[in-house]
Design an enzyme around this catalytic site. Structure first.
Site, PDB file in Angstrom:
ATOM      1  CG  HIS A 242      -1.237  -0.225   1.837  1.00 56.96           C
ATOM      2  ND1 HIS A 242      -2.431   0.274   1.361  1.00 56.96           N
ATOM      3  CD2 HIS A 242      -1.576  -1.163   2.748  1.00 56.96           C
ATOM      4  CE1 HIS A 242      -3.441  -0.315   1.961  1.00 56.96           C
ATOM      5  NE2 HIS A 242      -2.957  -1.199   2.798  1.00 56.96           N
ATOM      6  CE  LYS A 244      -2.933  -4.200  -0.624  1.00 55.65           C
ATOM      7  NZ  LYS A 244      -3.279  -2.926  -0.007  1.00 55.65           N
ATOM      8  CG  ASP A 249       4.650 -12.806 -20.260  1.00 50.89           C
ATOM      9  OD1 ASP A 249       5.683 -12.925 -19.571  1.00 50.89           O
ATOM     10  OD2 ASP A 249       3.980 -13.770 -20.662  1.00 50.89           O
ATOM     11  CG  HIS A 420      -9.539  -4.555   2.666  1.00 47.96           C
ATOM     12  ND1 HIS A 420      -8.627  -4.752   1.630  1.00 47.96           N
ATOM     13  CD2 HIS A 420      -8.819  -4.036   3.695  1.00 47.96           C
ATOM     14  CE1 HIS A 420      -7.420  -4.381   2.024  1.00 47.96           C
ATOM     15  NE2 HIS A 420      -7.506  -3.934   3.262  1.00 47.96           N
ATOM     16  CE  LYS A 422      -7.486  -0.818   0.373  1.00 40.29           C
ATOM     17  NZ  LYS A 422      -7.991  -0.991   1.696  1.00 40.29           N
ATOM     18  CG  ASP A 427     -20.880  13.722 -11.508  1.00 39.42           C
ATOM     19  OD1 ASP A 427     -21.519  13.713 -10.439  1.00 39.42           O
ATOM     20  OD2 ASP A 427     -20.367  14.749 -11.978  1.00 39.42           O
TER      21      ASP A 427
END
Length: 502
Positions: A242, A244, A249, A420, A422, A427
């Site tokens: 899952h 990404k 470089d 979508h 996450k 604090d």
């Protein structure tokens, strides 16, 4: 191997038993014999399940599935319910990754953490013990909001590549956006830039063979993660990559919630507006992110390239913005490490916990942390999309609202489109952004990667974006929620029974 062969043999015997019992004219005693064999196999499987010492709820759920859903329940258990498979199927990757991480960490100097506040230092010490990676104090993070901003920056940085582009995606589609990025990769590969590309074979099922061949013809090395054509027999298809990740470089890295597809630009009419968050990394943290990629690349390709790339040269410390830790989780790491990090963040809160996630199916420890925090007067805010992309996730998420609302938590339903991202912010000075959702699949089955920020100035951007998202959300009030009809409650209760596998 022997156990897996026995399980497939059991599956065949179960199917044969049902066929004899219900679809043949054999005598009563023969049918009774097959019924006893069927029962014996289910009892053996239930006993094996019990010995795994899961939670009582999870154990009973799988026993119910085995008993009340003939054959299909056993098949579902084989591919979704066996925790031991993680240790068996990914044993070599996990052992190799641990050794490589230890070697990488030995070459890194310990950062100065004197600038951290108490809650940040508490989290940093815990993360240092449970995660393979180390904390980086010489890094820069840039928050990228939504698809337009994210992909504009990605394409801009890809065009600057001089040495290599390393890319790893869960979903990569052969649509307009995908082809635009592939065109850049092909152009760079033809110009002599090394391009390595790996994709999840289930998530990227809409990446066409023609496009894969075109990239390979240009000199791009392309490998799928756990090809589906072998997945049925080796039982790996339930464990998906899952992550990404893009590393360019060794100077710039990208990670976050956005896959490659036009829906992530808000151009899919079925989803509408797409709210998401991504991140660009610079400095030491890019090396850590690159290590995650290279370990995955070694797994899919067999090529160990870990010693072939030098860490980036860092500038003066005053150029960086806070401390950053890149953490990978999944079947190749310690059990439940991402869940434990989330829990530690929340339990360290003194003022506020803000969460934005598309899939809110928390385990018991996280629910407990949120309930206790809200009961202590700590501001707990949870933001989820109004409409989810699956029935079970939609209603399982809503089934957890009641217990949190009773404790004083604030729950917001995002209305503008599909959310979508996450995000966890604690604090206002400790935050997480990455690929891991707050559900059992992200905690136990998927390969994930998150960036934890301690005192980073980028947290201010996350806070500002969260506050803006609240304007596009509706707060769910306890009185209104408790008045929901019996049909909604039924759907929530039904979906919640599957929380252990969502």
């Amino acid at each position: 191997m022997k156990r897996r062969r026995m399980e497939f043999l059991f599956l065949l015997v179960l199917m044969a038993a049902l066929y004899v019992i219900f679809l043949t004219g054999y005598s009563f005693w023969i049918k009774l014999s097959f019924a006893l064999i069927y029962t014996f196999i289910i009892l053996i499987t239930a006993y094996s399940l019990m010995l795994e010492n899961r939670s009582a709820q999870a154990t009973l759920l799988w026993i119910y599935v085995l008993v009340f859903i003939p054959v299909l329940g056993y098949l579902f258990y084989l591919y979704s319910g066996q925790l031991y498979l993680k240790g068996y199927l990914f044993y070599h990757k996990r052992r190799n990754d641990r050794d490589e991480w230890e070697r990488v960490m030995k070459s890194e100097s310990s950062p100065d953490l004197s600038f951290l506040q108490d809650n940040q230092l508490e989290f940093a010490k815990f993360a240092d013990r449970v995660a393979f990676s180390s904390l980086n104090s010489k890094s820069r993070t840039t928050i990228l909001k939504n698809g337009d901003e994210t992909f504009s920056k990605i394409k801009e940085e890809l065009a600057k590549a001089e040495e290599y582009i390393h890319m790893e995606y869960y979903i990569f589609r052969s649509d307009r956006l995908g082809k635009e990025i592939m065109d850049i990769l092909i152009e760079k590969a033809k110009a002599g830039v090394e391009v390595l590309f790996t994709f999840d074979s289930a998530g990227s099922i809409h990446l066409s063979n023609e496009d894969i061949k075109a990239m390979q013809a240009a000199g791009i090395q392309v490998y799928p993660f756990s090809p589906l054509k072998y997945g049925f027999f080796n039982q790996k298809f339930n464990f998906r990559n899952h992550r990404k990740i893009i590393v360019i470089d060794g100077k710039v890295g990208f990670v976050g919630g956005l896959n490659v597809g036009i829906e992530y630009l808000g151009e899919d009419p079925d989803f509408g507006f797409w709210r998401d968050t991504h991140m660009m990394l610079e400095g030491e943290a890019v090396h850590t992110l690159h290590t995650v990629f290279l370990l995955d690349w070694q797994y899919v390709s067999g090529d160990n390239l870990l010693g072939d790339y030098e860490p980036p040269v860092t500038e003066a410390e005053d150029e960086w913005n806070g401390a950053v830790q890149v953490v990978a989780s999944g079947p190749d790491t310690a059990e439940g490490v991402m869940s434990d990090l989330y829990y530690t963040m929340m339990s360290s809160a003194k003022q506020s916990i803000w969460i934005a996630t598309p899939y809110f199916v928390p385990n018991e420890s996280i629910r407990t942390a949120l309930r206790i925090a809200a009961s202590k007067g700590i501001q707990v805010r949870i933001m989820v999309p109004e409409i989810n992309d699956g029935f079970l996730t939609q209603y399982a998420t809503r089934s957890y609202f009641a217990e949190l609302l009773r404790c004083g938590a604030e729950i917001y339903s995002y209305q503008k489109g599909f959310m979508h991202q996450k995000i966890i912010i604690v604090d206002g000075n400790l935050a997480s952004l990455g690929t891991a959702n707050m559900d059992m699949r992200s905690f136990h089955l998927n390969f994930e990667v998150n960036v934890f920020m301690l005192g980073s100035t980028s947290i201010r951007d996350l806070v500002a974006h969260y506050e803006a998202d609240m304007k596009d959300s509706v707060r769910i009030m306890p009185v209104e929620y408790y008045k929901r009809g019996i049909w909604h409650r039924t759907k929530e209760s039904f979906a919640r029974m599957f929380s252990g596998v969502l």
